[in-house]
Design a protein around this motif. Sequence first.
Motif, PDB file in Angstrom:
ATOM      1  N   PRO A 119       0.816  -1.225   0.000  1.00  0.00           N
ATOM      2  CA  PRO A 119       0.000   0.000   0.000  1.00  0.00           C
ATOM      3  C   PRO A 119       0.850   1.277   0.000  1.00  0.00           C
ATOM      4  CG  PRO A 119      -0.190  -1.204   2.082  1.00  0.00           C
ATOM      5  CD  PRO A 119       0.544  -2.092   1.145  1.00  0.00           C
ATOM      6  N   ALA A 120       2.075   1.177   0.560  1.00  0.00           N
ATOM      7  CA  ALA A 120       2.920   2.377   0.607  1.00  0.00           C
ATOM      8  C   ALA A 120       3.290   2.860  -0.791  1.00  0.00           C
ATOM      9  CB  ALA A 120       4.182   2.087   1.419  1.00  0.00           C
ATOM     10  N   ALA A 121       3.199   1.965  -1.790  1.00  0.00           N
ATOM     11  CA  ALA A 121       3.569   2.363  -3.159  1.00  0.00           C
ATOM     12  C   ALA A 121       2.628   3.423  -3.718  1.00  0.00           C
ATOM     13  CB  ALA A 121       3.582   1.140  -4.063  1.00  0.00           C
ATOM     14  N   LYS A 122       1.373   3.432  -3.184  1.00  0.00           N
ATOM     15  CA  LYS A 122       0.405   4.406  -3.709  1.00  0.00           C
ATOM     16  C   LYS A 122       0.901   5.834  -3.527  1.00  0.00           C
ATOM     17  CE  LYS A 122      -3.591   1.575  -2.807  1.00  0.00           C
ATOM     18  NZ  LYS A 122      -4.464   1.272  -1.697  1.00  0.00           N
ATOM     19  N   GLN A 123       1.606   6.062  -2.434  1.00  0.00           N
ATOM     20  CA  GLN A 123       2.038   7.430  -2.114  1.00  0.00           C
ATOM     21  C   GLN A 123       3.275   7.848  -2.899  1.00  0.00           C
ATOM     22  OE1 GLN A 123      -0.857   6.967  -0.451  1.00  0.00           O
ATOM     23  NE2 GLN A 123      -0.163   8.969   0.261  1.00  0.00           N
ATOM     24  N   ILE A 124       3.928   6.884  -3.530  1.00  0.00           N
ATOM     25  CA  ILE A 124       5.223   7.199  -4.137  1.00  0.00           C
ATOM     26  C   ILE A 124       5.050   7.911  -5.476  1.00  0.00           C
ATOM     27  CG2 ILE A 124       7.233   6.063  -5.216  1.00  0.00           C
ATOM     28  CD1 ILE A 124       7.644   4.564  -2.865  1.00  0.00           C
ATOM     29  N   PRO A 125       5.630   9.087  -5.603  1.00  0.00           N
ATOM     30  CA  PRO A 125       5.516   9.785  -6.890  1.00  0.00           C
ATOM     31  C   PRO A 125       6.401   9.111  -7.945  1.00  0.00           C
ATOM     32  CG  PRO A 125       6.908  11.024  -5.370  1.00  0.00           C
ATOM     33  CD  PRO A 125       6.448   9.810  -4.621  1.00  0.00           C
ATOM     34  N   LEU A 126       5.910   8.992  -9.164  1.00  0.00           N
ATOM     35  CA  LEU A 126       6.711   8.308 -10.186  1.00  0.00           C
ATOM     36  C   LEU A 126       7.766   9.223 -10.806  1.00  0.00           C
ATOM     37  CD1 LEU A 126       4.198   5.939 -11.950  1.00  0.00           C
ATOM     38  CD2 LEU A 126       6.000   5.405 -10.321  1.00  0.00           C
ATOM     39  N   ASN A 127       7.440  10.493 -10.976  1.00  0.00           N
ATOM     40  CA  ASN A 127       8.394  11.459 -11.556  1.00  0.00           C
ATOM     41  C   ASN A 127       9.154  10.869 -12.736  1.00  0.00           C
ATOM     42  OD1 ASN A 127       7.744  13.150  -9.497  1.00  0.00           O
ATOM     43  ND2 ASN A 127       9.521  12.625  -8.213  1.00  0.00           N
ATOM     44  N   LEU A 128       8.432  10.377 -13.714  1.00  0.00           N
ATOM     45  CA  LEU A 128       9.119   9.770 -14.861  1.00  0.00           C
ATOM     46  C   LEU A 128       9.858  10.846 -15.645  1.00  0.00           C
ATOM     47  CD1 LEU A 128       6.556   7.152 -16.184  1.00  0.00           C
ATOM     48  CD2 LEU A 128       8.389   6.885 -14.510  1.00  0.00           C
ATOM     49  N   HIS A 129      11.047  10.507 -16.019  1.00  0.00           N
ATOM     50  CA  HIS A 129      11.906  11.455 -16.724  1.00  0.00           C
ATOM     51  C   HIS A 129      11.379  11.641 -18.139  1.00  0.00           C
ATOM     52  CE1 HIS A 129      15.722  13.508 -16.830  1.00  0.00           C
ATOM     53  NE2 HIS A 129      15.841  13.174 -15.545  1.00  0.00           N
ATOM     54  N   PRO A 130      10.998  12.855 -18.537  1.00  0.00           N
ATOM     55  CA  PRO A 130      10.380  13.001 -19.866  1.00  0.00           C
ATOM     56  C   PRO A 130      11.348  12.706 -21.017  1.00  0.00           C
ATOM     57  CG  PRO A 130      10.697  15.139 -18.796  1.00  0.00           C
ATOM     58  CD  PRO A 130      11.077  14.097 -17.791  1.00  0.00           C
ATOM     59  N   VAL A 131      12.662  12.830 -20.780  1.00  0.00           N
ATOM     60  CA  VAL A 131      13.586  12.617 -21.912  1.00  0.00           C
ATOM     61  C   VAL A 131      13.805  11.142 -22.233  1.00  0.00           C
ATOM     62  CG1 VAL A 131      14.858  14.771 -21.657  1.00  0.00           C
ATOM     63  CG2 VAL A 131      15.626  12.738 -20.420  1.00  0.00           C
ATOM     64  N   GLN A 132      13.376  10.255 -21.349  1.00  0.00           N
ATOM     65  CA  GLN A 132      13.595   8.832 -21.615  1.00  0.00           C
ATOM     66  C   GLN A 132      12.475   8.295 -22.498  1.00  0.00           C
ATOM     67  OE1 GLN A 132      16.167   7.226 -20.758  1.00  0.00           O
ATOM     68  NE2 GLN A 132      16.844   7.621 -18.669  1.00  0.00           N
ATOM     69  N   PRO A 133      12.745   7.990 -23.754  1.00  0.00           N
ATOM     70  CA  PRO A 133      11.661   7.516 -24.605  1.00  0.00           C
ATOM     71  C   PRO A 133      11.402   6.033 -24.356  1.00  0.00           C
ATOM     72  CG  PRO A 133      13.689   7.720 -25.864  1.00  0.00           C
ATOM     73  CD  PRO A 133      14.033   7.985 -24.437  1.00  0.00           C
ATOM     74  N   TYR A 134      10.542   5.722 -23.429  1.00  0.00           N
ATOM     75  CA  TYR A 134      10.229   4.322 -23.155  1.00  0.00           C
ATOM     76  C   TYR A 134       8.767   4.257 -22.755  1.00  0.00           C
ATOM     77  CZ  TYR A 134      10.513  -0.366 -21.135  1.00  0.00           C
ATOM     78  OH  TYR A 134      10.325  -1.694 -20.853  1.00  0.00           O
ATOM     79  N   ASP A 135       7.956   3.662 -23.614  1.00  0.00           N
ATOM     80  CA  ASP A 135       6.536   3.624 -23.342  1.00  0.00           C
ATOM     81  C   ASP A 135       6.018   2.193 -23.506  1.00  0.00           C
ATOM     82  OD1 ASP A 135       3.862   3.848 -23.178  1.00  0.00           O
ATOM     83  OD2 ASP A 135       3.655   5.446 -24.678  1.00  0.00           O
ATOM     84  N   PRO A 136       5.707   1.518 -22.384  1.00  0.00           N
ATOM     85  CA  PRO A 136       5.236   0.130 -22.475  1.00  0.00           C
ATOM     86  C   PRO A 136       4.033  -0.021 -23.404  1.00  0.00           C
ATOM     87  CG  PRO A 136       5.661   0.714 -20.204  1.00  0.00           C
ATOM     88  CD  PRO A 136       5.819   1.976 -20.995  1.00  0.00           C
ATOM     89  N   ALA A 137       3.151   0.997 -23.436  1.00  0.00           N
ATOM     90  CA  ALA A 137       1.967   0.885 -24.292  1.00  0.00           C
ATOM     91  C   ALA A 137       2.396   0.770 -25.762  1.00  0.00           C
ATOM     92  CB  ALA A 137       1.057   2.089 -24.094  1.00  0.00           C
TER      93      ALA A 137
END
Length: 554
Positions: free
Chosen positions: A381-399
């Motif tokens: 449950p503690a993961a819910k609070q964690i901000p992801l702050n994904l780096h916009p310059v990293q081009p990696y999109d699982p979708a």
Amino acid sequence: MSGSLRRRLRCCLVCILAFLGLQFVVVLLRLGVFDEFASSQLILQQQQLSWQFIAHTPDQPDDFFQYNRQLSDNLPAVRALPATRHDSCNARHYALPHASAAQLSVVISFYNEARSMLLRTILTLVSRTPEDYLHELIIIDDCSGDVTLLESLERVMTLVCATRRRPTLIFRRNLRRMGLIWSRNEGARVASGHYLLFLDSHCEVNNGWLEPLLDRLALNSMLAVSPVLDPIEPETLSYLAGNVLLKGGFDWSLHFHWLPRVLAVEELPEWPYSSPTFAGGILMISREWFHQLHGFNPHLEIWGGESIELAIKLWLCGGQIEIVPCSRIGHIFRVRHAFEFPPQFDEDQLDSTQATYLRNSKIIAESWLDEYKYLFYAFKPAAKQIPLNLHPVQPYDPALIKAERQCHPFDWYMRHVSPELRLQHSNLSALGTLRNAGRCLYVAETKARLHLQFTSCHHLGVTQWHLHHDTGQLSTTQQLCLGVEFTVEQPQLRLETCRNCQAGQHWLRTDTHLQHAQTHLCLDNPLEDQLVLSACRPHAVSQSFQFALEMQSP
Ligand code: UDP
Ligand code: MN
């Protein structure tokens, strides 16, 4: 005798002696005496170079490396290892691709490794890998404290490899600590061989490690393989035999686990076998396939989860993973991390190790677990609070990767690759944190006693409960069950070992109430921080308990 006759006789004698000398040399060559001499010279040279290199090891306290550094310094760089694989592996014929089609790039990223250990890893590779196949060694220093290590290593390795055509040596030092995941991706980016081997910096490859892996990879370009990892004991550095009846897996917290391997009828233990994940982080894969999968997820930081992510992605997007028992690589399994994690973000309840791992796990859950990500959040449950702050310059999109490669949904992985994940919850009716009035039921341990109390639901160690479908038991992940004690006047709650057919551990659910089957009393939290049993009152908020996750009936 005339002077010219004497000269001629002397000349003949010299010729005969020269001829005999030549014959002697040919015999010696045939016997391999010079080879042995040359190789013993090489070993001597290697030893001298090793000593010079190791002599500059900075002094560190014993727990710095989490293994016996002094012993490592005093062992030969390349020592004889026990033959841990099955005898039949030696006799087997491996269908090796031609060396021109199977060039290997080895990527080793290290952070604060003892000089002798790192050198042992590299020299065992150079001496136990067929020269024609070992294309390059890519060694990345992730900004270790020992700042002169890399340049001395480069000097030593240049001398060691002076008489060889291969491997090409590539040395990089990160200007700041970038972490294992970034460094391995960087190594793969600069690599030019057909195959990549990702290796830790405290390993010893055993004899014949490469051939059985290549044999499998040559059959299927979308396969990735791990050797069986032979444990090297951190204190004694003894080299032990790894277990071939284990495969790699993970739980819903996205923690790596070894799972039992069940042999099929007539399957021999030394045969290659499918595995849901790699054996830890040591794996070999076609470079092209690795890049088609966009490598390790670059949003993951420092250490943790990257090989689980690659494994899930690989299986879902058309690949397979095998562990190959005829290939053995020794690895030191350390009891705890030998390195600190840089601070992540302001979180009072998480240290940076936990925060980094949790953030990485959350990224994996959000990327690949589809609706099953709720199971991950139920356990973490503690993961819910964690901000992801994904780096916009990293081009990696699982979708995009999923669309590009038409990957299966996660449900497919559970059905075809790791049914163990499904088994973990098929006999549960609810699981995860158990919440009442905004706080969660928690088993605290004080002075070897267990207390039931309430705590923040985002507390990292908050207790995870399982409500079992068949037995009605309410248990913790440590196999403690909530039971009732009758020795005093009033029935009292207590935690006890879970036992089969224990009527006192049976709980019934009516809406959100948890009713004890024997006494018909309900769990209650009347004082907001105390768990008691009292008469059931259908609308009492203090008796309403919610699990993080309700399961559908099987
Ligand atoms: N490592 C690294 N940078 C880091 C942390 C680790 O290059 O910030 C290296 C480390 O030296 C080792 C590899 O990554 O060669 C795997 O780490 P470790 O052996 O601690 O992981 P484990 O074997 O416990 O999974
Ligand atoms: Mn390791």
